[in-house]
Write a protein that holds these residues in place. Structure first.
Motif, mmCIF file in Angstrom:
data_model
loop_
_atom_site.group_PDB
_atom_site.id
_atom_site.type_symbol
_atom_site.label_atom_id
_atom_site.label_comp_id
_atom_site.label_asym_id
_atom_site.label_seq_id
_atom_site.Cartn_x
_atom_site.Cartn_y
_atom_site.Cartn_z
ATOM 1 N N LEU A 4 43.669 44.220 46.515
ATOM 2 C CA LEU A 4 42.374 44.634 47.071
ATOM 3 C C LEU A 4 42.591 45.732 48.111
ATOM 4 C CD1 LEU A 4 39.312 44.353 47.527
ATOM 5 C CD2 LEU A 4 39.824 42.486 49.109
ATOM 6 N N ASP A 5 43.556 45.544 48.992
ATOM 7 C CA ASP A 5 43.844 46.549 50.022
ATOM 8 C C ASP A 5 44.292 47.871 49.399
ATOM 9 O OD1 ASP A 5 43.192 44.683 51.946
ATOM 10 O OD2 ASP A 5 45.274 44.189 52.437
ATOM 11 N N ARG A 6 45.080 47.792 48.332
ATOM 12 C CA ARG A 6 45.559 49.009 47.666
ATOM 13 C C ARG A 6 44.394 49.790 47.052
ATOM 14 N NH1 ARG A 6 49.120 47.025 43.797
ATOM 15 N NH2 ARG A 6 47.622 47.325 42.137
ATOM 16 N N HIS A 7 43.398 49.076 46.513
ATOM 17 C CA HIS A 7 42.252 49.727 45.871
ATOM 18 C C HIS A 7 41.132 50.094 46.853
ATOM 19 C CE1 HIS A 7 43.720 49.328 41.823
ATOM 20 N NE2 HIS A 7 43.782 48.010 41.887
ATOM 21 N N THR A 8 41.192 49.597 48.068
ATOM 22 C CA THR A 8 40.103 49.793 49.026
ATOM 23 C C THR A 8 39.715 51.255 49.238
ATOM 24 O OG1 THR A 8 40.351 47.671 50.125
ATOM 25 C CG2 THR A 8 39.423 49.452 51.449
ATOM 26 N N PRO A 9 40.647 52.172 49.515
ATOM 27 C CA PRO A 9 40.220 53.569 49.735
ATOM 28 C C PRO A 9 39.476 54.161 48.535
ATOM 29 C CG PRO A 9 42.506 53.271 50.411
ATOM 30 C CD PRO A 9 42.097 52.014 49.718
ATOM 31 N N LYS A 10 39.951 53.896 47.342
ATOM 32 C CA LYS A 10 39.315 54.430 46.132
ATOM 33 C C LYS A 10 37.949 53.759 45.916
ATOM 34 C CE LYS A 10 40.798 56.898 42.498
ATOM 35 N NZ LYS A 10 41.641 58.035 42.529
ATOM 36 N N LEU A 11 37.879 52.445 46.146
ATOM 37 C CA LEU A 11 36.603 51.748 45.998
ATOM 38 C C LEU A 11 35.568 52.287 46.983
ATOM 39 C CD1 LEU A 11 37.852 48.088 45.462
ATOM 40 C CD2 LEU A 11 36.515 49.433 43.836
ATOM 41 N N LEU A 12 35.962 52.465 48.235
ATOM 42 C CA LEU A 12 35.024 53.005 49.228
ATOM 43 C C LEU A 12 34.552 54.395 48.832
ATOM 44 C CD1 LEU A 12 36.641 51.744 52.553
ATOM 45 C CD2 LEU A 12 34.489 50.986 51.542
ATOM 46 N N MET A 13 35.453 55.199 48.261
ATOM 47 C CA MET A 13 35.082 56.534 47.801
ATOM 48 C C MET A 13 34.060 56.441 46.657
ATOM 49 S SD MET A 13 37.691 59.645 46.901
ATOM 50 C CE MET A 13 38.302 58.917 45.409
ATOM 51 N N ARG A 45 37.573 44.297 54.141
ATOM 52 C CA ARG A 45 37.654 43.566 52.872
ATOM 53 C C ARG A 45 36.300 42.964 52.496
ATOM 54 N NH1 ARG A 45 43.191 40.460 54.480
ATOM 55 N NH2 ARG A 45 44.663 42.035 53.734
ATOM 56 N N GLU A 46 35.617 42.386 53.476
ATOM 57 C CA GLU A 46 34.309 41.793 53.212
ATOM 58 C C GLU A 46 33.328 42.850 52.717
ATOM 59 O OE1 GLU A 46 30.581 39.599 55.473
ATOM 60 O OE2 GLU A 46 32.532 39.636 56.481
ATOM 61 N N VAL A 47 33.296 43.990 53.373
ATOM 62 C CA VAL A 47 32.392 45.070 52.974
ATOM 63 C C VAL A 47 32.719 45.543 51.564
ATOM 64 C CG1 VAL A 47 31.773 47.486 53.449
ATOM 65 C CG2 VAL A 47 31.811 45.808 55.304
ATOM 66 N N ALA A 117 36.987 37.383 52.313
ATOM 67 C CA ALA A 117 38.028 37.701 51.326
ATOM 68 C C ALA A 117 38.899 36.475 51.058
ATOM 69 C CB ALA A 117 38.876 38.872 51.800
ATOM 70 N N ARG A 118 39.274 35.776 52.099
ATOM 71 C CA ARG A 118 40.069 34.557 51.931
ATOM 72 C C ARG A 118 39.262 33.520 51.143
ATOM 73 N NH1 ARG A 118 42.007 33.538 57.019
ATOM 74 N NH2 ARG A 118 43.790 34.783 56.433
ATOM 75 N N ALA A 119 37.982 33.400 51.450
ATOM 76 C CA ALA A 119 37.128 32.454 50.733
ATOM 77 C C ALA A 119 37.046 32.814 49.247
ATOM 78 C CB ALA A 119 35.741 32.414 51.367
ATOM 79 N N CYS A 120 36.966 34.102 48.932
ATOM 80 C CA CYS A 120 36.936 34.525 47.524
ATOM 81 C C CYS A 120 38.227 34.134 46.813
ATOM 82 C CB CYS A 120 36.728 36.039 47.419
ATOM 83 S SG CYS A 120 35.064 36.581 47.787
ATOM 84 N N SER A 121 39.360 34.326 47.462
ATOM 85 C CA SER A 121 40.623 33.984 46.811
ATOM 86 C C SER A 121 40.771 32.470 46.646
ATOM 87 C CB SER A 121 41.821 34.584 47.559
ATOM 88 O OG SER A 121 41.936 34.033 48.838
ATOM 89 N N VAL A 122 40.343 31.694 47.637
ATOM 90 C CA VAL A 122 40.387 30.235 47.515
ATOM 91 C C VAL A 122 39.423 29.766 46.420
ATOM 92 C CG1 VAL A 122 39.901 28.058 48.714
ATOM 93 C CG2 VAL A 122 41.203 29.845 49.871
ATOM 94 N N VAL A 144 36.636 41.010 37.617
ATOM 95 C CA VAL A 144 37.403 41.938 38.459
ATOM 96 C C VAL A 144 38.414 41.163 39.296
ATOM 97 C CG1 VAL A 144 37.259 43.522 40.423
ATOM 98 C CG2 VAL A 144 35.681 43.770 38.517
ATOM 99 N N PHE A 145 37.993 40.053 39.906
ATOM 100 C CA PHE A 145 38.924 39.240 40.692
ATOM 101 C C PHE A 145 40.128 38.837 39.835
ATOM 102 C CE2 PHE A 145 35.509 37.247 43.714
ATOM 103 C CZ PHE A 145 35.302 38.483 44.293
ATOM 104 N N GLN A 146 39.855 38.323 38.647
ATOM 105 C CA GLN A 146 40.910 37.804 37.788
ATOM 106 C C GLN A 146 41.761 38.911 37.171
ATOM 107 O OE1 GLN A 146 39.574 35.300 34.545
ATOM 108 N NE2 GLN A 146 41.356 35.835 33.316
ATOM 109 N N LYS A 147 41.097 39.883 36.582
ATOM 110 C CA LYS A 147 41.826 40.830 35.747
ATOM 111 C C LYS A 147 42.317 42.075 36.472
ATOM 112 C CE LYS A 147 39.671 39.038 31.615
ATOM 113 N NZ LYS A 147 38.981 39.330 30.370
ATOM 114 N N LEU A 148 41.603 42.511 37.505
ATOM 115 C CA LEU A 148 42.067 43.687 38.243
ATOM 116 C C LEU A 148 42.867 43.311 39.485
ATOM 117 C CD1 LEU A 148 39.124 46.260 38.057
ATOM 118 C CD2 LEU A 148 41.062 45.953 36.532
ATOM 119 N N PHE A 149 42.383 42.323 40.233
ATOM 120 C CA PHE A 149 43.070 41.971 41.473
ATOM 121 C C PHE A 149 44.255 41.045 41.234
ATOM 122 C CE2 PHE A 149 38.877 42.630 43.996
ATOM 123 C CZ PHE A 149 39.009 44.000 43.863
#
Length: 170
Positions: A4-13, A45-47, A117-122, A144-149
């Motif tokens: 998620l952190d790796r994709h964050t800049p591209k997602l925000l863009m 992460r939440e945003v 974010a932690r709640a989503c992963s749990v 997306v959670f399962q297959k991309l992250f």
């Protein structure tokens, strides 16, 4: 979290480039990042997760249920699968710390998760461990959670998630 952190800049863009009604909704969510006092990796992460749900054409309220007071907590019993944000006991204002938990079939199964974010992963882990179906109104979000992250079974993607993956890899 690292994916998620790796994709964050591209997602925000991607979110910032979106126009129309969706672009306005994403812009409102991203305003949370403008507050430098409360800016943190957890907030970012939440945003990103909230924007991602909207970007995929789903509603944040189907996954994250926010309660501003304890009077509406009876609604928890109606939830099938959700992340809950409730006031901590003794909290007096809307800016007070929140308790983040997970409700499955009307029962609060875990609390004190700290951030969305932690709640989503749990929650994703619980759906696997308990062999639960993903909520149909959030099928793209969980895909997306399962297959991309998590990069599990990422060879078979829906067209919407494949499009997102292509944009992230461009």
């Amino acid at each position: 979290m690292s994916v998620l952190d790796r994709h964050t800049p591209k997602l925000l863009m991607l979110f910032r480039a979106k126009g129309g009604a969706l672009g306005r909704r994403l812009e409102i969510i991203m305003e949370l990042l403008q507050d430098s006092v409360h800016s943190s990796i957890e907030r970012t992460r939440e945003v990103v997760l909230r924007c991602l749900i909207e970007y995929l054409g789903e509603q944040v309220g189907h996954l994250i249920k926010e309660f501003n007071d304890t009077e509406n907590l009876e609604e928890l019993e109606q939830l099938i699968l959700a992340i809950t944000v409730t006031p901590k006991p003794g909290a007096s204002t809307s800016n007070s710390p929140k308790n983040i938990g997970i409700v499955i079939e009307g029962m609060e199964v875990i609390t004190g998760l700290g951030d969305i974010a932690r709640a989503c992963s749990v929650l994703l882990g619980l759906t696997y461990a308990l062999n639960l179906n993903y909520p149909t109104q959030l099928k793209y979000t969980f895909e997306v959670f399962q297959k991309l992250f998590l990069e599990l079974d990422d060879s078979k993607l829906s067209s919407k998630v494949q499009s997102l993956k292509s944009k992230l890899e461009a």
